[in-house]
Design a protein around this motif. Structure first.
Motif, mmCIF file in Angstrom:
data_model
loop_
_atom_site.group_PDB
_atom_site.id
_atom_site.type_symbol
_atom_site.label_atom_id
_atom_site.label_comp_id
_atom_site.label_asym_id
_atom_site.label_seq_id
_atom_site.Cartn_x
_atom_site.Cartn_y
_atom_site.Cartn_z
ATOM 1 N N SER A 110 48.835 106.129 52.453
ATOM 2 C CA SER A 110 50.053 105.659 53.164
ATOM 3 C C SER A 110 49.740 105.240 54.624
ATOM 4 O O SER A 110 50.353 104.338 55.220
ATOM 5 N N LYS A 111 49.104 106.287 55.211
ATOM 6 C CA LYS A 111 48.686 105.832 56.685
ATOM 7 C C LYS A 111 47.966 104.749 56.989
ATOM 8 O O LYS A 111 48.479 103.713 57.919
ATOM 9 N N ARG A 122 48.040 101.998 54.821
ATOM 10 C CA ARG A 122 49.021 101.008 54.344
ATOM 11 C C ARG A 122 50.049 100.756 55.840
ATOM 12 O O ARG A 122 50.046 99.616 55.909
ATOM 13 N N ASN A 123 50.265 101.840 56.096
ATOM 14 C CA ASN A 123 51.354 101.590 57.452
ATOM 15 C C ASN A 123 50.908 101.088 58.650
ATOM 16 O O ASN A 123 51.209 99.929 59.156
ATOM 17 N N PRO A 149 43.603 111.117 49.152
ATOM 18 C CA PRO A 149 44.885 111.637 49.177
ATOM 19 C C PRO A 149 46.144 110.576 49.518
ATOM 20 O O PRO A 149 45.757 109.545 50.314
ATOM 21 N N SER A 150 47.277 110.518 48.713
ATOM 22 C CA SER A 150 48.064 109.627 48.904
ATOM 23 C C SER A 150 48.635 109.343 50.352
ATOM 24 O O SER A 150 49.002 108.433 50.996
ATOM 25 N N SER A 151 48.574 110.673 51.192
ATOM 26 C CA SER A 151 49.076 110.552 52.420
ATOM 27 C C SER A 151 48.154 109.520 53.497
ATOM 28 O O SER A 151 48.588 109.083 54.316
ATOM 29 N N VAL A 152 46.775 109.692 53.308
ATOM 30 C CA VAL A 152 46.014 109.059 53.861
ATOM 31 C C VAL A 152 46.116 107.479 53.411
ATOM 32 O O VAL A 152 45.820 106.420 54.334
ATOM 33 N N GLU A 175 40.815 111.777 60.851
ATOM 34 C CA GLU A 175 41.929 112.423 59.914
ATOM 35 C C GLU A 175 41.524 112.721 58.729
ATOM 36 O O GLU A 175 41.916 113.695 58.217
ATOM 37 N N SER A 176 40.755 111.908 58.322
ATOM 38 C CA SER A 176 40.726 111.962 56.569
ATOM 39 C C SER A 176 38.763 112.483 56.367
ATOM 40 O O SER A 176 39.004 112.825 55.171
#
Length: 136
Positions: free
Chosen positions: A95-96, A98-99, A90-93, A117-118
């Motif tokens: 992004s997290k 990367r951040n 997932p892109s949300s994973v 989380e993932s």
């Protein structure tokens, strides 16, 4: 990031030779793994469920190591092969990850946190972290 899910040995010969990450959803024999490496010369990771990974012979583990292919334990939770042959992280994973990397959080802490989380394996997260920034 996409993970190609292979659910039977019959699919190995039809794989794209550019595949880099493959999840085997069946118990592979040594012959299957040799065929996989031959079919996909750019292969970086072979992921297997825990119960299947324990049955991989030591000689096959050494072969993969010599080919610089990581053998990782893990599952693709909730993936339906009949809908899509790839499991997409997932892109949300992404992004997290990367951040946290941009914030300077150590890789092992990121892997530990994101594993919970993932549902991705820590070694898979470390692999994602070690990729070029543009690929994140």
């Amino acid at each position: 990031m996409k993970i190609r899910v292979v659910s039977s040995r019959d699919e190995i010969l039809s794989l794209n030779p550019n595949e880099k990450i493959i999840h085997l959803a069946f118990r592979p024999s040594n012959k299957d793994i040799f065929l996989l490496v031959e079919t996909c010369p750019k292969l970086e990771i072979v992921q297997l469920p825990n119960s299947y990974q324990r049955t991989i012979s030591r000689s096959m583990q050494m072969f993969l190591e010599m080919q610089k292919i990581q053998l990782l334990e893990g599952d693709v939770w909730g993936h339906r092969k009949d809908i899509n042959e790839y499991y997409t992280v997932p892109s949300s994973v992404m992004s997290k990850i990367r951040n946290m990397k941009l914030e300077g959080v150590p890789n092992d802490r990121i892997a530990e946190k994101m594993c919970k989380e993932s549902k991705l394996n820590q070694k898979m997260i470390i692999h994602i972290l070690n990729k070029k920034p543009l690929e994140l």
